[in-house]
Design a protein around this motif. Structure first.
Motif, PDB file in Angstrom:
ATOM      1  N   ASP A 166      39.490  35.113  41.906  1.00  0.00           N
ATOM      2  CA  ASP A 166      40.104  36.273  42.567  1.00  0.00           C
ATOM      3  C   ASP A 166      40.534  35.975  43.998  1.00  0.00           C
ATOM      4  O   ASP A 166      40.802  36.882  44.769  1.00  0.00           O
ATOM      5  N   SER A 167      40.595  34.676  44.343  1.00  0.00           N
ATOM      6  CA  SER A 167      40.858  34.369  45.750  1.00  0.00           C
ATOM      7  C   SER A 167      42.241  34.837  46.198  1.00  0.00           C
ATOM      8  O   SER A 167      42.394  35.386  47.302  1.00  0.00           O
ATOM      9  N   ALA A 168      43.249  34.670  45.343  1.00  0.00           N
ATOM     10  CA  ALA A 168      44.596  35.129  45.732  1.00  0.00           C
ATOM     11  C   ALA A 168      44.644  36.652  45.771  1.00  0.00           C
ATOM     12  O   ALA A 168      45.246  37.252  46.665  1.00  0.00           O
ATOM     13  N   ALA A 169      44.001  37.289  44.799  1.00  0.00           N
ATOM     14  CA  ALA A 169      44.005  38.758  44.741  1.00  0.00           C
ATOM     15  C   ALA A 169      43.377  39.347  45.995  1.00  0.00           C
ATOM     16  O   ALA A 169      43.866  40.338  46.548  1.00  0.00           O
ATOM     17  N   ARG A 170      42.314  38.746  46.444  1.00  0.00           N
ATOM     18  CA  ARG A 170      41.609  39.289  47.612  1.00  0.00           C
ATOM     19  C   ARG A 170      42.415  39.137  48.908  1.00  0.00           C
ATOM     20  O   ARG A 170      42.095  39.765  49.918  1.00  0.00           O
ATOM     21  N   GLN A 171      43.446  38.275  48.879  1.00  0.00           N
ATOM     22  CA  GLN A 171      44.286  38.108  50.069  1.00  0.00           C
ATOM     23  C   GLN A 171      45.282  39.257  50.248  1.00  0.00           C
ATOM     24  O   GLN A 171      45.855  39.428  51.318  1.00  0.00           O
ATOM     25  N   VAL A 172      45.499  40.015  49.196  1.00  0.00           N
ATOM     26  CA  VAL A 172      46.488  41.100  49.276  1.00  0.00           C
ATOM     27  C   VAL A 172      45.963  42.203  50.195  1.00  0.00           C
ATOM     28  O   VAL A 172      44.822  42.647  50.063  1.00  0.00           O
ATOM     29  N   ALA A 173      46.821  42.612  51.138  1.00  0.00           N
ATOM     30  CA  ALA A 173      46.415  43.666  52.083  1.00  0.00           C
ATOM     31  C   ALA A 173      46.045  44.929  51.316  1.00  0.00           C
ATOM     32  O   ALA A 173      46.722  45.309  50.364  1.00  0.00           O
ATOM     33  N   GLY A 174      44.967  45.547  51.732  1.00  0.00           N
ATOM     34  CA  GLY A 174      44.554  46.802  51.102  1.00  0.00           C
ATOM     35  C   GLY A 174      43.507  46.630  50.025  1.00  0.00           C
ATOM     36  O   GLY A 174      42.900  47.602  49.582  1.00  0.00           O
ATOM     37  N   VAL A 175      43.286  45.377  49.593  1.00  0.00           N
ATOM     38  CA  VAL A 175      42.288  45.155  48.536  1.00  0.00           C
ATOM     39  C   VAL A 175      40.883  45.297  49.118  1.00  0.00           C
ATOM     40  O   VAL A 175      40.564  44.732  50.168  1.00  0.00           O
ATOM     41  N   LEU A 176      40.043  46.046  48.431  1.00  0.00           N
ATOM     42  CA  LEU A 176      38.687  46.322  48.899  1.00  0.00           C
ATOM     43  C   LEU A 176      37.629  45.560  48.131  1.00  0.00           C
ATOM     44  O   LEU A 176      36.600  45.177  48.667  1.00  0.00           O
ATOM     45  N   ASP A 177      37.887  45.368  46.842  1.00  0.00           N
ATOM     46  CA  ASP A 177      36.830  44.791  46.020  1.00  0.00           C
ATOM     47  C   ASP A 177      37.419  44.287  44.702  1.00  0.00           C
ATOM     48  O   ASP A 177      38.505  44.708  44.296  1.00  0.00           O
ATOM     49  N   VAL A 178      36.692  43.391  44.066  1.00  0.00           N
ATOM     50  CA  VAL A 178      37.037  42.933  42.716  1.00  0.00           C
ATOM     51  C   VAL A 178      35.778  43.066  41.875  1.00  0.00           C
ATOM     52  O   VAL A 178      34.704  42.607  42.284  1.00  0.00           O
ATOM     53  N   VAL A 179      35.891  43.698  40.741  1.00  0.00           N
ATOM     54  CA  VAL A 179      34.716  43.994  39.918  1.00  0.00           C
ATOM     55  C   VAL A 179      34.971  43.533  38.486  1.00  0.00           C
ATOM     56  O   VAL A 179      35.987  43.900  37.890  1.00  0.00           O
ATOM     57  N   GLU A 180      34.048  42.760  37.947  1.00  0.00           N
ATOM     58  CA  GLU A 180      34.195  42.372  36.539  1.00  0.00           C
ATOM     59  C   GLU A 180      33.749  43.525  35.654  1.00  0.00           C
ATOM     60  O   GLU A 180      32.696  44.134  35.877  1.00  0.00           O
ATOM     61  N   MET A 181      34.551  43.833  34.663  1.00  0.00           N
ATOM     62  CA  MET A 181      34.225  44.908  33.717  1.00  0.00           C
ATOM     63  C   MET A 181      33.585  44.289  32.478  1.00  0.00           C
ATOM     64  O   MET A 181      34.187  43.446  31.824  1.00  0.00           O
ATOM     65  N   GLN A 182      32.376  44.749  32.188  1.00  0.00           N
ATOM     66  CA  GLN A 182      31.702  44.254  30.993  1.00  0.00           C
ATOM     67  C   GLN A 182      32.222  44.988  29.766  1.00  0.00           C
ATOM     68  O   GLN A 182      32.474  46.190  29.811  1.00  0.00           O
ATOM     69  N   ARG A 183      32.365  44.260  28.691  1.00  0.00           N
ATOM     70  CA  ARG A 183      32.758  44.928  27.451  1.00  0.00           C
ATOM     71  C   ARG A 183      31.632  45.858  26.997  1.00  0.00           C
ATOM     72  O   ARG A 183      30.450  45.532  27.123  1.00  0.00           O
TER      73      ARG A 183
END
Lengths: 155, 731
Positions: B246-263
């Protein structure tokens, strides 16, 4: 560099991500929820607005392309809720909306269509109106388009 | 509880749309206050501080017209005109059952099974009649006159003799303290012959809000402090996340968090409730979407390699020859009847999966704290939405406050809990108020689709052309028992229904007219084949078949009596209105079919014109429906028109494609929907009135018979029998 344009006659500037589609600016930043998200790829037409008078699918119009543009959304179509556009009136008269989600786009597409084709045949409508309605209100949409055309011709 | 304390209780709970648990033991809501919103007289009537009357309806609208229909019932008893009032959804008025689940209370509060109108018919009218009586009684006390000298007209109580009047808004205070004296069931709703609103055409009560673009849908909901989630869900059916970057995703302005969704559930061999995935939480939706696209995710799709449309089709067809079937229904000596037959007709049918393609992609806002939750959502069933929160994060239903919105269609898909669960899970994980907005691709890849089934149908026919035995086998990715039990089994005295489920991992769900949507096609197309093979007039053959018995109790839900007089009546009405059997020019043809879906029966005559060898246009559809008392004839016709389009579209183009577990038909470029150019320009709907005093249902009823009426018309026009859908690939 900030981009200047108008929405429903009101001047606005934008200096965010130029790749963002107009749809999300309208819904998430301008507070205009009448323009709907349906597919994101310009297929369904739920997001139809007018760009300099032409019907466009706002999910496929990047903000970066809007310098000097004049945008009209469903919220700006009529002077007021008590003085609706003839196309909106025709939609009510024919009781077109079921769920209603696509209808703002249908109405915006129809308004632009009738400007170029004020007295449409069934074939004109088949070629000119391509928005998707999941409730299948096409039978009443066709009647409403013709009713609106008649009403606009009479005034 | 005395009147005052009850009033205070209601002020603190129900008025904010909280689950009003106490209502199950409290006989009635007399009145409730909200300083901003005004006062209620029963849950059906709210009067604003400005005197404006609002009718409160119990079931959410998804386009089936339920809010308009329910508003008509209330307006009828309150003697108000729909054009003078507003209409809104009432809060959930259910309770928690012994298993800790939210369940309906006084009102049925879900839309499905074409049953909403009949399920609320008695309670809603009785509640509104009670409200009227309370208003009359309050005026009687104020004026010190007998209640019988007063009438309620257009939002006012009027003394007949003097003409003096009091608006409802000035009587609301007076209604609060008379509940113990005017018993809630002391007033019956009006009889049919006094109806002034019920039975009359009523336009969509939210029509103006719709054509002016008001924010009335679930996806339009906003809460001041909310953040947005965009979820990358595993595109492989039942698949999982192996690893992600998620390193590129976290660089986007406004991003607060990344959460893995369990099935959910974790076991990949069981059907999916919530897909595995990775969610990006951001301050705004666009940043969330943009960052989600930058996630690098390695998926594991190994579990669903055999979930493949072509492979499933072949497995089902093979099973028809050598599968071990279960018997769903059986009567008479089948073998003897086929041995004695003058003629045997046999055919194999197949249909692929259909996606819902709800025009409004799903969304939900959730705010979950340690001991409570709040959601903002468009959902078909009010109880299920609340239970979704409980299932996801364990908050008891009585601690869940739910705000409901209009749905941009539902079709059975917005009955599921997954999109509510995701929002609740992400809110709990982040401590934020989270809005989850699905993309179109999400909506189609994570669908609970209509089933994929292959059928073998056999009929034994005697020398008069009458069917003497009926045998239907169905092998599908679901349990296709319902179709095999349908008439003409039992109408024909010798019959057998058999079914088999082919193992698979596809999530299936309710799709407008579940099981019936395809039962109508297979049965009515095959009956057309039998008539053609035996040289009979198609309409006469149907009338003869449905003339064999007067009634049978249905063995399919909701297990009601079927009166075949009504089959014959709708067939004859549609046929006569369409001039069925008229001379048609070359390349044109008519088809006829009838089917009973849940509670109501509908027949269509479809006229097609062939366009070359492989295409056609539907020129006209003539329909007759028996839905009991039609509360809103204009709305009934709208639903019949809608079912016609839905059926014509699904039959011609519907094919949700799995390619080794990957959904490749995931937007409108790869899953075709009909547009106005293919819609019939002539749709003629007739409501057959049997003088019923009660309504039944409409929403799903017109779809099942329209597909066979179409394919029978194509046969008449072209000589080609469509036994496999979609038509576009099989003509």
């Amino acid at each position: 560099m900030a981009i200047s344009f108008t929405i429903n006659g009101v001047g606005r500037t934008f200096d965010g991500d130029e790749e963002m589609p107009l749809l999300w600016h309208l819904r998430e930043e301008a507070g205009l929820k009448g323009t709907k998200f349906g597919c994101g790829i310009g297929q369904c037409g739920a997001c139809t607005v007018h760009l300099d008078g032409d019907a466009v699918r706002s999910c496929s119009v990047p903000m970066g392309s809007l310098a000097g543009a004049s945008i009209t959304t469903i919220e700006g179509l009529a002077d007021s809720d008590d003085n609706l556009h003839p196309v909106q009136e025709a939609w009510l008269e024919e009781d077109v909306p079921q769920c209603g989600y696509c209808q703002a786009g249908q109405i915006m597409a129809t308004v632009a269509f009738l400007k170029d084709t004020p007295n449409p045949t069934d074939e004109d409508i088949n070629a000119g109106i391509t928005n998707l309605c999941r409730c299948g209100t096409y039978f009443r949409i066709r009647k409403a388009i013709k009713r609106a055309a008649e009403s606009m011709a009479a005034t | 509880m005395n009147s005052l304390s009850r009033r205070l209780f209601l002020k603190s709970s129900a008025a904010t749309a909280t689950l009003a648990i106490a209502l199950s033991s409290t006989p009635f809501v007399l009145a409730q206050d909200d300083e901003a919103e005004g006062g209620h007289v029963t849950p059906c009537l709210r009067i604003g501080t400005d005197g404006r009357i609002t009718l409160c309806v119990p079931i959410p609208d998804m386009g089936q017209g339920m809010e308009t229909t329910a508003a008509q019932m209330i307006a009828e008893e309150l003697n108000v005109r729909l054009e003078d009032v507003d209409v809104e959804l009432m809060p959930f008025l259910g309770r928690v059952n012994d298993e800790g689940r939210a369940v309906f209370g006084r009102f049925y509060q879900g839309g499905g099974g074409s049953g909403s109108t009949m399920r609320i018919w008695t309670e809603v009218r009785r509640t509104a009649a009670y409200a009227r009586t309370l208003l009359l009684e309050a005026a009687a006390r104020q004026w010190q006159v007998p209640r019988s000298t007063l009438t309620a007209v257009n939002g006012e109580v009027i003394e007949t003799a003097t003409g003096r009047a009091l608006p409802y808004s000035e009587l609301i205070e007076g209604t609060r303290f008379i509940g113990d004296e005017v018993k809630e069931n002391s007033v019956d709703p009006k009889p049919v012959d006094r109806h002034a609103v019920i039975g009359k055409d009523a336009r969509n009560v939210h029509g103006k809000a719709i054509v002016t673009g008001k924010p009335i849908f679930g996806i339009d909901a906003e809460v001041p402090d909310m953040v947005h989630a965009a979820i990358r869900r595993c595109p492989h059916l039942n698949g999982s996340v192996q690893r992600f970057d998620d390193s590129a995703a976290r660089q986007v302005a406004g991003v607060l968090d990344v959460v893995e969704m369990q099935r959910i559930p974790e076991d990949l061999s069981t059907y999916r409730t919530v897909a595995a995935g990775v969610a990006v939480i951001a301050r705004d939706l666009w940043s969330a979407k943009k960052a989600a696209a930058l996630l690098e995710i390695e998926w594991d799709g190994s579990v669903s390699q055999e979930d493949d449309t072509d492979l499933l089709r072949q497995k089902c067809l093979n099973a028809l020859d050598d599968g071990e079937f279960n018997t769903s229904i059986e009567g008479g000596d089948l073998d003897a009847a086929f041995d004695a037959a003058a003629q045997t007709v046999e055919a194999t049918y197949f249909h692929p999966h259909w996606a819902h393609t709800c025009i409004e992609p799903h969304s939900c806002i959730a705010r979950v704290t340690d001991d409570a939750a709040e959601i903002w959502v468009a959902h078909q069933f009010m109880d299920a939405a609340i239970n979704g929160v409980t299932n996801a994060v364990g908050i008891s239903p009585d601690k869940v406050t739910a705000h409901y919105y209009r749905m941009g269609t539902g079709f059975g898909r917005k009955f599921e809990e997954d999109y509510v669960m995701e929002a609740a899970i992400l809110s709990k994980a982040t401590g934020q108020t989270v809005k989850v907005t699905w993309s179109r691709e999400d909506e189609m890849e994570q669908d609970y689709v209509n089933s994929l089934v292959a059928y073998r149908v056999r009929a034994a026919v005697d020398s008069d052309g009458d069917i003497t035995a009926w045998h239907m086998k169905a092998a599908g990715d679901t349990v296709p028992a319902i179709v095999t039990r349908e008439y003409p089994a039992r109408l024909v005295d010798t019959y057998k229904g058999e079914f088999l489920q082919v193992p698979n991992g596809v999530s299936r769900g309710a799709w407008r007219g579940p099981h019936h949507n395809v039962a109508g096609w297979v049965i009515q197309s095959f009956l057309d084949e039998v008539a053609a093979e035996t040289g009979q007039d198609r309409l006469e053959a149907l009338l003869k078949l449905y003339g064999r018995k007067e009634s049978l109790k249905s063995v399919n839900w909701p297990y009601r009596d079927t009166f075949f007089e009504r089959y014959r009546a709708v067939l004859e009405k549609a046929a006569s209105e369409a001039d069925f059997g008229k001379q048609m020019s070359v390349g044109r043809g008519q088809g006829i079919a009838v089917h009973h879906t849940f509670v109501s029966v509908c027949a269509h005559v479809v006229e097609v014109e062939m366009i070359g060898q492989n295409d056609y246009r539907v020129r006209k559809v003539t329909s007759a429906i028996d839905c009991g008392l039609a509360v809103n004839p204009l709305g009934v016709r709208a639903q019949v028109e809608s079912g016609i389009m839905d059926g014509l579209c699904a039959a011609k183009y519907g094919k949700w494609i799995l390619d080794k577990g990957l959904v490749t038909s995931n937007n409108f470029d790869t899953y075709r929907k009909m547009r106005i150019d293919e819609a019939p320009t002539d749709v003629d709907v007739h409501i057959v009135d049997f003088g019923d005093a009660e309504p039944r249902g409409t929403g799903e009823v017109s779809l099942p018979p329209v597909i066979p009426a179409l394919t029978n018309a194509i046969f008449a026009a072209s000589g080609k029998r469509i036994r496999s859908l979609p038509i576009s690939e099989n003509l």
